[in-house]
Design an enzyme around this catalytic site. Sequence first.
Site, PDB file in Angstrom:
ATOM      1  N   VAL B 175       0.898  -1.163   0.000  1.00  0.00           N
ATOM      2  CA  VAL B 175       0.000   0.000   0.000  1.00  0.00           C
ATOM      3  C   VAL B 175       0.936   1.212   0.000  1.00  0.00           C
ATOM      4  O   VAL B 175       1.595   1.506   0.987  1.00  0.00           O
ATOM      5  CB  VAL B 175      -0.911  -0.003   1.247  1.00  0.00           C
ATOM      6  N   PRO B 176       1.022   1.907  -1.156  1.00  0.00           N
ATOM      7  CA  PRO B 176       2.158   2.805  -1.406  1.00  0.00           C
ATOM      8  C   PRO B 176       2.099   4.147  -0.681  1.00  0.00           C
ATOM      9  O   PRO B 176       1.948   5.205  -1.305  1.00  0.00           O
ATOM     10  CB  PRO B 176       2.119   2.986  -2.920  1.00  0.00           C
ATOM     11  N   CYS B 177       2.289   4.125   0.640  1.00  0.00           N
ATOM     12  CA  CYS B 177       2.349   5.391   1.371  1.00  0.00           C
ATOM     13  C   CYS B 177       3.621   6.167   1.012  1.00  0.00           C
ATOM     14  O   CYS B 177       3.699   7.371   1.256  1.00  0.00           O
ATOM     15  CB  CYS B 177       2.258   5.147   2.877  1.00  0.00           C
ATOM     16  N   HIS B 178       4.593   5.478   0.398  1.00  0.00           N
ATOM     17  CA  HIS B 178       5.823   6.189  -0.006  1.00  0.00           C
ATOM     18  C   HIS B 178       5.545   7.159  -1.153  1.00  0.00           C
ATOM     19  O   HIS B 178       6.371   8.021  -1.444  1.00  0.00           O
ATOM     20  CB  HIS B 178       6.916   5.182  -0.414  1.00  0.00           C
TER      21      HIS B 178
END
Lengths: 168, 206
Positions: B175-178
């Site tokens: 889950v691409p919080c970056h």
Amino acid sequence: MEPKKPFELVVREHGPTVLRVCRAVLGAHDAEDGWSETFLSALKAYPGLPVGANVQAWLVTIAHRKAIDIVRAKDRQPVPVDELPVRPSGFGIPGDGHREVLDAVGQLPPKQRQAVAYHYLAGLPYKDVAGLLGGTPDAARRAGTDGVKALRTILAGGSLSYVKGETP
Amino acid sequence: MTIHHHEADVSELLAPFDSVEPGAIQRLHDRLAAAAAEQHALDIAYRTVDSPIGKLLLAATERGMVRVAFEKEDHDAVLQLLAERLSPRILFSPNRLAPAARELDEYFAGVRHRFELPLDFSLSRGFRLSVLEHLPQIPYGHTESYAQVALATGSPRAVRAVGTACATNPLPVIVPCHRVVKSDGSFGSYLGGTEAKRALLALEAA
């Protein structure tokens, strides 16, 4: 109070002891089935185990019941004997005496065998051993010490009937 | 022959029982994990994988991926927290995580731009959950600011809460919080460390 650990740590910490107990109580051939059924049943029940409970004693209790189930199931079906009836070849053969002790434990009467396994291999106090075997802690202690005495005699090349006659 | 019943003598007598081959326990452990999974008694399976941003812990329930953890989070502590928050029926069991390990490999090799893994958001609730559900919509190689994410989740003033949601994302990388950065273009903080965030964004920009 210490929170409940992931079951993986329970397997790592107590797996070897439970396997020793299963080997002593069931013999090498059925030990792994006993171990597997013990840990699968323990895993299912683990969330309900009170925090702070003695995990090792709990596992030995489960192993004790599973061993009884396995022995009963075997008694119902005609299977080849578990323990080889051949006498261990005595001392002097190359190796570490591994087979000799395993075979010797297999020759003990069930109560002595269980008392030796639960007290000496799993470290349960005789009060708890008595809880598993029925009877008094003193009787459990006698079964344990008689078992050890019998083991020594068998390993020294004596016969079990001699030991039984000697036991007061 | 005189027989003494000192405990030390007994442990010597029973010493042959002490030797339990590590291979035996390993084999029994794997058999247990397989039987447990088959009987739906394995609530959480886990394994680790090596990656360019360090060793990652992967954990999955029967519903899907529930946790990805960086090395610096301390994997033992993460598993302990899973035991307390979800279930202690946890075993090392690589099988359930095989698809995740493969997709992560492909992602770090630059050939996978989207994860197709079932996710279990049991660890997240409320606003944080709606932020996490929005994140996969930010395309590979793109970024959004915390303010943009706040707007997209229908709470334009909750910029700070978006930051918290990203910082506590239980499924980083997948889950691409970056892909959420500060409005001025600087990286902002990251649970796996600023270096890891920089590495992931550089990978996706390549």
